[in-house]
Write an enzyme that holds these catalytic residues in place. Structure first.
Site, short mmCIF file in Angstrom:
data_model
loop_
_atom_site.label_atom_id
_atom_site.label_comp_id
_atom_site.label_asym_id
_atom_site.label_seq_id
_atom_site.Cartn_x
_atom_site.Cartn_y
_atom_site.Cartn_z
N ARG A 63 0.82 -1.21 0.00
CA ARG A 63 0.00 0.00 0.00
C ARG A 63 0.86 1.27 0.00
NH1 ARG A 63 -5.46 0.08 3.62
NH2 ARG A 63 -6.72 -1.34 2.34
N ILE A 126 -3.72 4.79 -4.39
CA ILE A 126 -3.39 6.00 -3.62
C ILE A 126 -2.12 6.64 -4.16
CG2 ILE A 126 -2.83 6.94 -1.35
CD1 ILE A 126 -5.73 5.97 -1.68
N LYS A 137 0.99 18.90 -11.86
CA LYS A 137 1.12 20.25 -11.31
C LYS A 137 2.43 20.89 -11.75
CE LYS A 137 1.39 22.83 -6.96
NZ LYS A 137 1.19 22.82 -5.49
N TYR A 219 -22.68 16.58 -36.67
CA TYR A 219 -23.55 17.56 -36.04
C TYR A 219 -24.50 16.81 -35.12
CZ TYR A 219 -26.49 16.33 -40.11
OH TYR A 219 -27.20 15.66 -41.08
N HIS A 279 -36.71 7.15 -35.40
CA HIS A 279 -36.85 8.25 -34.43
C HIS A 279 -37.17 7.71 -33.04
CE1 HIS A 279 -36.63 10.66 -37.99
NE2 HIS A 279 -37.76 10.18 -38.45
N GLY A 308 -35.02 3.39 -44.31
CA GLY A 308 -34.07 4.25 -43.62
C GLY A 308 -34.05 4.06 -42.12
N GLU A 331 -30.36 2.45 -42.24
CA GLU A 331 -29.29 3.30 -41.72
C GLU A 331 -28.27 2.48 -40.94
OE1 GLU A 331 -28.26 6.42 -41.68
OE2 GLU A 331 -29.83 7.48 -42.78
N ARG A 439 -54.95 9.59 -25.87
CA ARG A 439 -54.81 8.14 -26.03
C ARG A 439 -55.70 7.58 -27.14
NH1 ARG A 439 -51.66 5.18 -23.43
NH2 ARG A 439 -51.24 6.94 -22.04
N ARG A 511 -47.38 1.13 -15.01
CA ARG A 511 -47.41 1.85 -16.29
C ARG A 511 -45.99 2.00 -16.82
NH1 ARG A 511 -48.55 8.19 -14.59
NH2 ARG A 511 -46.35 8.76 -14.46
#
Length: 515
Positions: A63, A126, A137, A219, A279, A308, A331, A439, A511
């Protein structure tokens, strides 16, 4: 005096090649600890053990090894400050010009299903993070490397700059080191936070999320939105650990759709299954005796929308399925594997993105949504609905075959944007009504897509029926059984309508809204 490098790594990838170049090409002296020193010695290269250099043995079962002033003084000394240089000389401390450290495999350890807390604790490094932070640093005076993928760049930089890496290069390495220790600490904190969660309080008090950019995307959802793909943690996982067999680079929308596809296909493990998504909504899904049949039924469920689309399969792609998938424009395809013959067939569609994700089931345990000034976290909707727990609320009771079909429809509805209605038959979707403001409108869309095939079909609703109008609309189309979560003040109205019209209805008590 020769320059000094400290090497102490858990991952030995590239270690010997680096050490050899440091010694033979650039004249470094090496100091190392534990297994790193042993590996360098076995390669026939000169190395001084840290314990010999410091004059203090490794203690506490390893350690404590590098936590010593002779190490950290050599790292943190500012060579342009006379007092620092004088103190190094006074205490016979050599300045260290290169620190190469990677950390105990904490994230790999906790990824093991049966890891215990004491086992995880022993993999909390550690000395390593301390060395990395100290070195980073003081990047003005030395270089720090925290990953084997940096070794080649470092050696090239040394060759290009007469053995003296530029300040810009050293600062870049320091940044990587701070990112690395930051991610490491977050992984530990998240793990320990989750140790404190309970059934009544399943989310941690503090929730942190961070990632390393692995790909700049063309994008985002639209061309005017910059986007990038980030990997959480330091170990590739999920999609970042998948394999891209072929095709164009993945887009933002591809990845969003692929994750939705992964979530739906991992619902089905016992039999070959296929889902086609657009989608993030399934436009077709099916279970069959063979993968090719499942795909063809899923595609035929809504072939117009499937054009697609994204295809998810729960079995390795075989030749018959590959042939079927090349007959239309898709796709992306994701599956847990791909047979060589199938790979050759898919290659004919050069732009088709084909991904292999061996572990389709493992995914995030929580979902996160950003809001102004913060974010929302919830546990994933991974609850398994069991028909044994459903309420059989109508006079007409379902057969075992009807329950199996209702379960299929219910699992699909779980992954459709709310308000959601799904119509199925023969474990194949016939119509999906997704994301409607009411609905009954979702029901009309699903039933219209199903057409005449709705006769004898099954209907699933992700939320309760506020009125009995959806039940009557379903019955008029020929639906024979309905599954819904219940919970409306007017549940009895819907049950009465089902009894009046001779339908089976079951209430799940759970649900599955998806916003």
């Amino acid at each position: 005096m020769a320059r000094l490098a400290l090497l102490s790594v858990s991952d030995k990838t590239g270690l010997i090649d680096l050490a050899r170049s440091l010694v033979e090409e650039f004249g470094f002296d090496l100091i190392s600890s534990g297994g790193t020193a042993k590996a360098i010695q076995e390669a026939g290269l000169p190395v001084t053990k840290v314990s010999d250099y410091t004059g203090f043995p490794e203690i506490l079962g390893g350690r404590v090894k590098t936590l010593h002033p002779r190490i950290h003084g050599g790292i943190l000394a500012r060579r342009d400050i006379p007092q620092d240089v004088e103190q190094l000389q006074q205490h016979e401390i050599r300045p260290i010009d290169l620190v190469v450290v990677n950390l105990y495999p904490f994230e790999q350890t906790i990824a093991s299903e049966n890891v215990t807390l004491p086992e995880a604790i022993e993999q909390i490094d550690i000395g390593g993070p301390t060395l990395l932070r100290a070195s980073a640093k003081n990047f003005a005076h030395l270089t720090v490397l925290c990953h084997p993928n940096q070794y080649g760049d470092y050696l090239q930089e040394m060759r290009n700059s007469s053995g003296e890496p530029s300040l810009e290069f050293r600062q870049g390495c320091a940044l990587q080191a701070f990112r690395h220790t930051g991610a490491y600490d977050r992984a530990i904190a998240n793990y320990l936070e989750h140790q404190n969660t309970t059934e009544t309080n399943p989310l941690p008090t503090t929730y942190t999320v961070a990632g390393n950019q692995i790909q700049a995307l063309r994008y985002g959802e639209n061309p005017h939105q910059p986007a990038a793909w980030y990997q959480t943690g330091t170990v590739p996982n999920g999609w970042s650990a998948g394999k891209i067999l072929q095709g164009k680079p993945l887009s933002y929308n591809n990845l969003v759709d692929l994750e939705a596809a992964r979530r739906i296909i991992c619902e089905f493990t016992d039999e070959p299954a296929a889902a086609v998504l657009k989608h993030t909504n399934p436009c077709g899904a099916a279970i069959a005796n063979s993968l090719s049949e499942a795909y063809q039924r899923a595609f035929a469920a809504d072939s117009v929308s499937a054009f697609g689309g994204i295809v998810a399969l729960n079995r390795p792609i075989d030749a018959a399925t590959a042939t079927a998938m090349t007959k239309t424009f898709l796709e992306c395809i994701v599956a847990p594997g791909c047979e060589p013959e199938a790979e050759a067939i898919l290659r004919k569609k050069a732009n088709l993105r084909v991904l292999i994700l061996p572990d389709l089931v493992s995914g995030p345990k929580e979902t996160i949504k950003l809001i102004a000034g913060g974010f929302l976290v919830q546990t994933c909707d991974d609850e398994i609905d069991i028909p044994d727990h459903w309420q059989l609320v109508t006079e007409k009771k379902p057969t075992s075959a009807q329950l199996a079909e209702l379960l299929f429809a219910w699992k699909i509805a779980k992954h459709v944007k709310s308000n959601a209605i799904v119509v199925t038959k023969n474990r194949t979707t016939l119509g999906v009504g997704a994301g409607q403001m009411n609905r009954v409108g979702a029901a009309k869309i699903a039933l219209e897509l199903a057409g005449e095939d709705a006769k004898g079909g099954f209907l699933a609703s992700d939320g309760f029926f506020p009125f009995d109008d959806s039940v009557r609309t379903a019955a008029a189309a020929g639906i024979e059984a309905i599954v819904q979560p219940g919970g409306s003040m007017r549940d009895q109205d819907s049950i009465n309508a089902a009894n009046e019209l001779g339908l089976v209805m079951v209430i799940t008590g759970m649900r599955h809204f998806l916003h």
